[in-house]
Design a protein around this motif. Sequence first.
Motif, PDB file in Angstrom:
ATOM      1  N   VAL A 117     -36.005 -11.299  -7.010  1.00 36.52           N
ATOM      2  CA  VAL A 117     -36.798 -10.661  -8.056  1.00 36.52           C
ATOM      3  C   VAL A 117     -36.749  -9.159  -7.872  1.00 36.52           C
ATOM      4  CG1 VAL A 117     -39.111 -10.419  -9.028  1.00 36.52           C
ATOM      5  CG2 VAL A 117     -38.315 -12.653  -8.267  1.00 36.52           C
ATOM      6  N   LEU A 118     -36.554  -8.423  -8.967  1.00 35.76           N
ATOM      7  CA  LEU A 118     -36.574  -6.975  -8.940  1.00 35.76           C
ATOM      8  C   LEU A 118     -38.019  -6.484  -8.856  1.00 35.76           C
ATOM      9  CD1 LEU A 118     -33.883  -6.190 -11.649  1.00 35.76           C
ATOM     10  CD2 LEU A 118     -33.649  -5.877  -9.184  1.00 35.76           C
ATOM     11  N   ARG A 119     -38.231  -5.382  -8.142  1.00 33.93           N
ATOM     12  CA  ARG A 119     -39.554  -4.801  -7.964  1.00 33.93           C
ATOM     13  C   ARG A 119     -39.456  -3.292  -8.153  1.00 33.93           C
ATOM     14  NH1 ARG A 119     -43.219  -7.844  -5.057  1.00 33.93           N
ATOM     15  NH2 ARG A 119     -44.198  -5.924  -4.327  1.00 33.93           N
ATOM     16  N   THR A 120     -40.555  -2.703  -8.614  1.00 30.52           N
ATOM     17  CA  THR A 120     -40.605  -1.246  -8.712  1.00 30.52           C
ATOM     18  C   THR A 120     -40.805  -0.662  -7.320  1.00 30.52           C
ATOM     19  OG1 THR A 120     -42.969  -1.387  -9.177  1.00 30.52           O
ATOM     20  CG2 THR A 120     -41.482  -1.251 -11.064  1.00 30.52           C
ATOM     21  N   SER A 121     -40.109   0.415  -7.034  1.00 25.61           N
ATOM     22  CA  SER A 121     -40.195   1.038  -5.713  1.00 25.61           C
ATOM     23  C   SER A 121     -41.365   1.994  -5.595  1.00 25.61           C
ATOM     24  CB  SER A 121     -38.886   1.786  -5.400  1.00 25.61           C
ATOM     25  OG  SER A 121     -37.790   0.896  -5.435  1.00 25.61           O
ATOM     26  N   LYS A 122     -41.823   2.574  -6.712  1.00 26.77           N
ATOM     27  CA  LYS A 122     -42.905   3.558  -6.686  1.00 26.77           C
ATOM     28  C   LYS A 122     -43.987   3.136  -7.672  1.00 26.77           C
ATOM     29  CE  LYS A 122     -39.866   7.428  -5.479  1.00 26.77           C
ATOM     30  NZ  LYS A 122     -39.387   8.770  -5.879  1.00 26.77           N
ATOM     31  N   GLY A 123     -44.962   2.416  -7.178  1.00 26.01           N
ATOM     32  CA  GLY A 123     -46.079   2.029  -8.023  1.00 26.01           C
ATOM     33  C   GLY A 123     -45.758   0.819  -8.881  1.00 26.01           C
ATOM     34  N   ALA A 124     -46.779   0.373  -9.601  1.00 23.65           N
ATOM     35  CA  ALA A 124     -46.632  -0.787 -10.471  1.00 23.65           C
ATOM     36  C   ALA A 124     -45.856  -0.422 -11.732  1.00 23.65           C
ATOM     37  CB  ALA A 124     -48.010  -1.341 -10.843  1.00 23.65           C
ATOM     38  N   ALA A 125     -45.301  -1.436 -12.353  1.00 23.96           N
ATOM     39  CA  ALA A 125     -44.532  -1.231 -13.576  1.00 23.96           C
ATOM     40  C   ALA A 125     -45.475  -0.818 -14.704  1.00 23.96           C
ATOM     41  CB  ALA A 125     -43.792  -2.503 -13.951  1.00 23.96           C
ATOM     42  N   SER A 126     -45.216   0.312 -15.296  1.00 22.94           N
ATOM     43  CA  SER A 126     -46.058   0.817 -16.376  1.00 22.94           C
ATOM     44  C   SER A 126     -45.399   0.534 -17.717  1.00 22.94           C
ATOM     45  CB  SER A 126     -46.292   2.317 -16.211  1.00 22.94           C
ATOM     46  OG  SER A 126     -45.062   3.012 -16.146  1.00 22.94           O
ATOM     47  N   ALA A 127     -46.212   0.693 -18.760  1.00 21.63           N
ATOM     48  CA  ALA A 127     -45.697   0.447 -20.107  1.00 21.63           C
ATOM     49  C   ALA A 127     -44.589   1.444 -20.436  1.00 21.63           C
ATOM     50  CB  ALA A 127     -46.818   0.547 -21.132  1.00 21.63           C
ATOM     51  N   GLY A 128     -43.554   0.955 -21.095  1.00 19.94           N
ATOM     52  CA  GLY A 128     -42.441   1.812 -21.484  1.00 19.94           C
ATOM     53  C   GLY A 128     -41.238   1.738 -20.574  1.00 19.94           C
ATOM     54  N   VAL A 129     -41.339   1.042 -19.431  1.00 21.25           N
ATOM     55  CA  VAL A 129     -40.206   0.919 -18.521  1.00 21.25           C
ATOM     56  C   VAL A 129     -39.144   0.015 -19.151  1.00 21.25           C
ATOM     57  CG1 VAL A 129     -39.468   0.061 -16.269  1.00 21.25           C
ATOM     58  CG2 VAL A 129     -41.608   1.320 -16.485  1.00 21.25           C
ATOM     59  N   LYS A 130     -37.903   0.474 -19.123  1.00 21.54           N
ATOM     60  CA  LYS A 130     -36.802  -0.274 -19.711  1.00 21.54           C
ATOM     61  C   LYS A 130     -35.663  -0.369 -18.701  1.00 21.54           C
ATOM     62  CE  LYS A 130     -37.784   1.183 -24.479  1.00 21.54           C
ATOM     63  NZ  LYS A 130     -37.244   1.830 -25.695  1.00 21.54           N
ATOM     64  N   TYR A 131     -34.980  -1.505 -18.709  1.00 26.89           N
ATOM     65  CA  TYR A 131     -33.801  -1.685 -17.867  1.00 26.89           C
ATOM     66  C   TYR A 131     -32.948  -2.787 -18.495  1.00 26.89           C
ATOM     67  CZ  TYR A 131     -36.675  -5.485 -15.992  1.00 26.89           C
ATOM     68  OH  TYR A 131     -37.469  -6.582 -15.860  1.00 26.89           O
ATOM     69  N   ALA A 132     -31.697  -2.818 -18.095  1.00 26.48           N
ATOM     70  CA  ALA A 132     -30.745  -3.795 -18.640  1.00 26.48           C
ATOM     71  C   ALA A 132     -29.966  -4.412 -17.490  1.00 26.48           C
ATOM     72  CB  ALA A 132     -29.798  -3.137 -19.636  1.00 26.48           C
ATOM     73  N   LEU A 133     -29.635  -5.705 -17.618  1.00 22.51           N
ATOM     74  CA  LEU A 133     -28.874  -6.425 -16.604  1.00 22.51           C
ATOM     75  C   LEU A 133     -27.775  -7.242 -17.268  1.00 22.51           C
ATOM     76  CD1 LEU A 133     -32.243  -7.101 -15.890  1.00 22.51           C
ATOM     77  CD2 LEU A 133     -31.121  -7.293 -13.676  1.00 22.51           C
TER      78      LEU A 133
END
Length: 771
Positions: A370-386
């Motif tokens: 599972v992917l995790r955020t390295s700095k703090g919790a995931a906030s609204a607006g975060v985008k990524y593609a796999l």
Amino acid sequence: MTALLPPEVLAPLPAAPVSPDSAQPEDAAELAPLAPLRIALVAALSGSAAAVTLGGLFSGVLAVLVGLAAAGVSAGLVGLASARGKAWLQLLAVPGIFVLGYAAALLLPNATGVTGSVPSLVRQSIANGGLAKPPIPFDPGWRFLLVAVIALITAAATSLAIGYRSPRLAALIPLPLVIAAGLNQAPGREAVSGIVAMGLLLGALAVSSAADLAGRAEVSKAFERRQLLRSLAATVIALAALAGLSRADVLFPKPNVDRSANPQKPKVTPLSAVKDRPLFAVTGGFAGPYRLGTLDSYIKHAWYLPPFEPGSFAGVSAGGTLPDAPSDRAPVTVGVSISGLNGFAVPTPSGAEQLSTSDEELSIDPATGVLRTSKGAASAGVKYALTVAPSPGGSELARASALPPGPDFTSYLAAPPIPDAVAALIAKAPQNKWELLQSLRKALFDHVIAAGAGQPVDVAPSRVVQMLDGETASPYEIVAAEALLARWAGLPSRIGYGFYGGSKLPDGSLEMRPRDGANWLEVHFPGHGWVAVLGHPLKAQPSLDPKLIRKQRIIPSDEIGLSIFVPILRPDRLLAFEIARFYLVRIVPTLIGLYLLWQLVPLVARARRRRKRRAWGLAHGPAGRVAVAYAEFRDVVQDLGLDLGRTTALEFLREVDDDVEHSDLAWLTTRALWGDLVRDLQAADAVAAESLSQSLRRRVTAAQPLTVRLAAITSRTSLRHPYDPVLPTSWPAPRTRTRKAGASTSTWARPLGWARRVTAVVGPVLRRRPA
């Protein structure tokens, strides 16, 4: 009212000229006025130390700069208000701090792109958390909280230090915050934050010492400068020593602590208690499943979360390949956009191979994939593609299941002994592990009846046998039974949980909501990695809960349940006691709270009166100070219910038991105000009277029972009827009514007068007989 003090004490004394070379007495030096701006500087330095350590919890330097500005502005506002003699202006510091926090949250550059009202931003930041693992993004919600905390603590330190005439108090109040934040700094910032904060604290102590010396005639400006320079030199030497020790790993050694947590049972919030909202959206047409975690340890009939090992997380950059990713299938691109998902884990599709793009720095947990955020919790607006590989076919899995799983997957094969019923099914099934698993799952799905919500519960081998015999089971129990059947078939298995399905939006993307939460079976195959094996039982009990109605390929069982809804109009009657209870539950606590606050008003009034009397005593010289000291003692005695009236000091002395301190205070007061010390009263005599009064107040209060002391706290006797009414007070004087000559002084005079008038009019009417 008649004053008990001689008239000459009530007039302010003229200010005597003081030569610059003359030395004041020690007590006068202690009462010398302090410089509020110097105390404000002490508080600003100490608050800046807190700003440095708190700012170290966030990424970038903006948090530190905002904290420094909040500390300086709040200390300056309170210091200027006190320096200009307008203490009431300090009350404007609180709304000013909130305005400053709103400005920091809404006007500063926002790299995270999070928008909304300040209260919602604060709630979202607190829900996201991350303070336990700094650095975290400096979101607008954290900006408001940082400004509010630092500014309020700095303003309180400045106000209390000025009020108690103790500059060191301004340096000590923010110290717990400095220590608490300094223990949890971001990696690589421990030494810098600690050294800078220590330097600011030492500077605050140096300035506080200079503020203590200010106003004393025997201390010259040159001496103050020399002391300040010596303190600054010692501070520089201490900081240099700290910097050297930090490089030697003496102050900040490398931690030798195992931060991994043991496996734990999952804690799930019921769907009925979760607010329905969009969590994230995906593009690319991939319905999932999207993994948020796994359950891989089977301990005492329960499935547990894997051990949490932060040291094993590996950073993943754009274009990086994920561990254990399949590479022999044509992948598809899936885009994820988070809108309302909290926590550090972000949705990771099953079969993910490579991280294409990302707005956030991500890492991967190799234990769960599972992917995790390295700095703090995931906030609204975060985008990524796999890039995601499609699931392999049955023939591919059949060939892969013939290979040995490998030594690293021994823990994923741990299972209790096989029940006889399952052993009989295995004996009849094909020998290929994949085909054997499919045969066992078919036997399970053909008989079990799905019912209820998927809450994690213990699933023993006997429970699996019951499901094979046609018992009802929740979706979680069915998946847990699948995982046990896979391990009995010789395949490494675990339970995956996250989201699957979603709702299609007009733009073609899929939107995931809390109702799309799901769990599924995951099996590891050599060359393919962890593969999600999805399936549904053929039978299910009907449910009337709209939150549990899902678009699944499950047909009802043979037991048909028919529900008919007939709308009727029913009056909603409320009983009188229900209405009364509704208002009583809300009004009575409010009235009790207001009553308690009113009972505590004398505390504030006595503290305010004490400050006013102290200033009055200083303005009237030693005689005024002696008068105030004795009046304070008699007022305390009066609140305790021990006073015998407004008697003189010697008269009261004869009415109580002998006491050396009481006798000394009574004779000193009498001689200082009416006797031989009137013309030769010294400041040392006033200090002695204040010391005796303080000791007597403390002793006479401690000698009383607890109930008497509690009653004295809320007593208003000395406020309404002080020992000497001429001294300053903080309580309104009782109203006196002037009466005309010959008027009745009876309390019932006015009501009786109205009664006579009513009787004179109504009496004849009542006595009149009908014709």
